[in-house]
Design a protein around this motif. Structure first.
Motif, PDB file in Angstrom:
ATOM      1  N   ALA A 289      12.927   7.432  -9.278  1.00  0.00           N
ATOM      2  CA  ALA A 289      13.310   6.019  -9.359  1.00  0.00           C
ATOM      3  C   ALA A 289      13.210   5.521 -10.793  1.00  0.00           C
ATOM      4  N   ARG A 290      12.212   6.002 -11.505  1.00  0.00           N
ATOM      5  CA  ARG A 290      12.057   5.611 -12.912  1.00  0.00           C
ATOM      6  C   ARG A 290      13.249   6.059 -13.743  1.00  0.00           C
ATOM      7  N   ASP A 291      13.630   7.320 -13.614  1.00  0.00           N
ATOM      8  CA  ASP A 291      14.740   7.865 -14.399  1.00  0.00           C
ATOM      9  C   ASP A 291      16.048   7.146 -14.075  1.00  0.00           C
ATOM     10  N   ALA A 292      16.263   6.841 -12.798  1.00  0.00           N
ATOM     11  CA  ALA A 292      17.491   6.157 -12.397  1.00  0.00           C
ATOM     12  C   ALA A 292      17.548   4.746 -12.978  1.00  0.00           C
ATOM     13  N   ALA A 293      16.433   4.032 -12.957  1.00  0.00           N
ATOM     14  CA  ALA A 293      16.403   2.664 -13.480  1.00  0.00           C
ATOM     15  C   ALA A 293      16.649   2.640 -14.984  1.00  0.00           C
ATOM     16  N   TRP A 294      16.045   3.569 -15.714  1.00  0.00           N
ATOM     17  CA  TRP A 294      16.267   3.607 -17.162  1.00  0.00           C
ATOM     18  C   TRP A 294      17.727   3.951 -17.491  1.00  0.00           C
ATOM     19  N   ARG A 295      18.337   4.841 -16.713  1.00  0.00           N
ATOM     20  CA  ARG A 295      19.748   5.148 -16.951  1.00  0.00           C
ATOM     21  C   ARG A 295      20.617   3.908 -16.748  1.00  0.00           C
ATOM     22  N   THR A 296      20.314   3.159 -15.707  1.00  0.00           N
ATOM     23  CA  THR A 296      21.064   1.926 -15.451  1.00  0.00           C
ATOM     24  C   THR A 296      20.879   0.933 -16.586  1.00  0.00           C
ATOM     25  N   PHE A 297      19.657   0.814 -17.062  1.00  0.00           N
ATOM     26  CA  PHE A 297      19.360  -0.145 -18.124  1.00  0.00           C
ATOM     27  C   PHE A 297      20.095   0.191 -19.416  1.00  0.00           C
ATOM     28  N   VAL A 298      19.980   1.427 -19.879  1.00  0.00           N
ATOM     29  CA  VAL A 298      20.567   1.774 -21.185  1.00  0.00           C
ATOM     30  C   VAL A 298      22.087   1.731 -21.152  1.00  0.00           C
TER      31      VAL A 298
ATOM     32  N   PHE B  98      15.549  -6.066 -17.751  1.00  0.00           N
ATOM     33  CA  PHE B  98      14.662  -5.136 -17.055  1.00  0.00           C
ATOM     34  C   PHE B  98      14.720  -5.393 -15.552  1.00  0.00           C
ATOM     35  N   LYS B  99      14.466  -6.628 -15.186  1.00  0.00           N
ATOM     36  CA  LYS B  99      14.367  -6.965 -13.768  1.00  0.00           C
ATOM     37  C   LYS B  99      15.690  -6.750 -13.049  1.00  0.00           C
ATOM     38  N   ARG B 100      16.787  -7.051 -13.716  1.00  0.00           N
ATOM     39  CA  ARG B 100      18.087  -6.916 -13.074  1.00  0.00           C
ATOM     40  C   ARG B 100      18.488  -5.463 -12.868  1.00  0.00           C
ATOM     41  N   THR B 101      18.004  -4.564 -13.726  1.00  0.00           N
ATOM     42  CA  THR B 101      18.416  -3.162 -13.659  1.00  0.00           C
ATOM     43  C   THR B 101      17.386  -2.264 -12.978  1.00  0.00           C
ATOM     44  N   GLY B 102      16.358  -2.854 -12.387  1.00  0.00           N
ATOM     45  CA  GLY B 102      15.396  -2.056 -11.629  1.00  0.00           C
ATOM     46  C   GLY B 102      14.160  -1.647 -12.382  1.00  0.00           C
TER      47      GLY B 102
ATOM     48  N   ARG C 137       0.831  -1.212   0.000  1.00  0.00           N
ATOM     49  CA  ARG C 137       0.000   0.000   0.000  1.00  0.00           C
ATOM     50  C   ARG C 137       0.867   1.265   0.000  1.00  0.00           C
ATOM     51  N   LYS C 138       1.877   1.243  -0.847  1.00  0.00           N
ATOM     52  CA  LYS C 138       2.765   2.390  -0.977  1.00  0.00           C
ATOM     53  C   LYS C 138       2.431   3.168  -2.249  1.00  0.00           C
ATOM     54  N   GLY C 139       2.905   4.413  -2.303  1.00  0.00           N
ATOM     55  CA  GLY C 139       2.735   5.205  -3.511  1.00  0.00           C
ATOM     56  C   GLY C 139       3.485   4.577  -4.676  1.00  0.00           C
ATOM     57  N   ARG C 140       2.996   4.799  -5.892  1.00  0.00           N
ATOM     58  CA  ARG C 140       3.616   4.198  -7.068  1.00  0.00           C
ATOM     59  C   ARG C 140       3.146   4.930  -8.312  1.00  0.00           C
ATOM     60  N   ILE C 141       3.941   4.799  -9.356  1.00  0.00           N
ATOM     61  CA  ILE C 141       3.580   5.345 -10.658  1.00  0.00           C
ATOM     62  C   ILE C 141       3.865   4.272 -11.696  1.00  0.00           C
ATOM     63  N   PHE C 142       3.037   4.227 -12.736  1.00  0.00           N
ATOM     64  CA  PHE C 142       3.151   3.202 -13.764  1.00  0.00           C
ATOM     65  C   PHE C 142       3.526   3.842 -15.095  1.00  0.00           C
ATOM     66  N   GLU C 143       4.375   3.143 -15.816  1.00  0.00           N
ATOM     67  CA  GLU C 143       4.731   3.553 -17.169  1.00  0.00           C
ATOM     68  C   GLU C 143       4.155   2.531 -18.140  1.00  0.00           C
ATOM     69  N   LEU C 144       3.326   2.985 -19.049  1.00  0.00           N
ATOM     70  CA  LEU C 144       2.702   2.127 -20.059  1.00  0.00           C
ATOM     71  C   LEU C 144       3.349   2.432 -21.397  1.00  0.00           C
ATOM     72  N   ARG C 145       3.915   1.406 -22.029  1.00  0.00           N
ATOM     73  CA  ARG C 145       4.646   1.600 -23.284  1.00  0.00           C
ATOM     74  C   ARG C 145       4.069   0.682 -24.359  1.00  0.00           C
TER      75      ARG C 145
ATOM     76  N   THR D 283       2.321  -4.269 -25.801  1.00  0.00           N
ATOM     77  CA  THR D 283       2.166  -3.310 -24.716  1.00  0.00           C
ATOM     78  C   THR D 283       2.768  -3.902 -23.453  1.00  0.00           C
ATOM     79  N   TYR D 284       3.454  -3.066 -22.694  1.00  0.00           N
ATOM     80  CA  TYR D 284       3.897  -3.528 -21.380  1.00  0.00           C
ATOM     81  C   TYR D 284       3.799  -2.397 -20.378  1.00  0.00           C
ATOM     82  N   MET D 285       3.796  -2.788 -19.097  1.00  0.00           N
ATOM     83  CA  MET D 285       3.659  -1.832 -18.011  1.00  0.00           C
ATOM     84  C   MET D 285       4.773  -2.042 -16.999  1.00  0.00           C
ATOM     85  N   LEU D 286       5.362  -0.935 -16.550  1.00  0.00           N
ATOM     86  CA  LEU D 286       6.390  -0.947 -15.516  1.00  0.00           C
ATOM     87  C   LEU D 286       5.883  -0.167 -14.308  1.00  0.00           C
ATOM     88  N   VAL D 287       6.422  -0.473 -13.137  1.00  0.00           N
ATOM     89  CA  VAL D 287       6.019   0.227 -11.920  1.00  0.00           C
ATOM     90  C   VAL D 287       7.250   0.776 -11.213  1.00  0.00           C
TER      91      VAL D 287
END
Length: 265
Positions: A220-229, A187-191, A154-162, A210-214
């Motif tokens: 946190a989203r920006d940091a995870a994408w930087r790690t991934f790329v 994806f899972k390994r890099t957050g 029950r924590k705050g969260r934001i979803f990215e739909l691509r 279509t996929y969804m990320l949380v």
């Protein structure tokens, strides 16, 4: 028309998809998990009472009805960043095509649904402008929706739909394969925590997936994408002949969604 005849008339049998919760291969072992089906609805609304009316209907009537027929963890989202506001996205995870059909039937027959004022709205005061829907099948590499830990806690969260569009069915299948052979694990390994992956069977702008990320938040989203790329394995996979964007992806659409207070995801 019986349910099985209806589903066969849609042509799903030719795709090798099961029309029942358990396929004919159920007796065989070992067996991969059954792949889920996802319906993603997008409701176009107008500002004012229309938004509240849809939310009340979903919370008080539709979600309980879907839950009663075994469809759990229904997601309902508002647009945080993206076109067309106000808009509601509704995600229905179904174990089978038969259960997806039950989701349609229950809204037309359930007494509590039919008694709700939303269903009685007159044409001069409609319940929504329009809604559109897509039907997807889960990827083999992630056959079931994964409920976010933020939801369970029950924590705050934001979803990215691509949404990834391809120029041909062959290219689309290659992009799905790319996720299954390595991209999802990266994806899972890099957050980048996925909620679901779906290949669209029926919908607009085909072929697409279509996929969804949380994420906890946008930082946190920006940091995870930087790690991934920056990951060496991603650099290698994304430059492998047959898997480059130029060969298999023609357009990417991106939305950021917020869960409504009554969302089950």
């Amino acid at each position: 028309m019986q349910r099985r005849e209806f589903l066969q008339s849609l042509g799903f049998a030719s795709l090798g998809l099961s029309l029942s919760p358990l396929s004919a291969r159920a007796a065989e072992a070992p067996q991969a998990p059954e792949r889920e089906f996802y319906e993603l609805r997008r409701y176009e609304l107008r500002r004012g009472p229309m938004v509240r009316r849809l939310d009340e209907f979903l919370e008080q009537a539709a979600l309980p009805a879907w839950n009663r027929v075994g469809i759990q963890r229904v997601g309902v989202f508002d647009v945080a960043t993206g076109p067309d506001s106000p808009t509601r996205y509704v995600l229905l995870p179904c174990r089978s095509l038969a259960q997806w059909w039950e989701a349609q039937r229950v809204l037309a027959t359930d007494p509590q649904v039919l008694a709700h004022p939303f269903t009685q709205a007159p044409p001069d005061n409609p319940p929504y402008v329009r809604y559109e829907s897509s039907l997807m099948i889960a990827f083999e590499g992630m056959p079931r929706l994964e409920v976010p830990p933020q939801t369970l806690e029950r924590k705050g969260r934001i979803f990215e739909l691509r949404i990834y569009e391809s120029h041909s069915d062959r290219a689309h299948r290659k992009k799905v394969e790319m996720f299954d052979v390595g991209e999802t694990a990266l994806f899972k390994r890099t957050g980048l925590r996925p909620v679901f992956f779906g290949s669209t069977l029926v919908g607009a702008r085909l072929p697409n997936l279509t996929y969804m990320l949380v994420f906890d938040d946008m930082a946190a989203r920006d940091a995870a994408w930087r790690t991934f790329v920056a990951d060496p394995e991603w650099k290698k996979l994304s430059t492998t002949p047959g898997y480059t964007d130029a060969e298999i992806v023609t357009n990417i659409t991106n939305f950021f969604l917020r869960p409504l207070g009554y969302s089950q995801i």
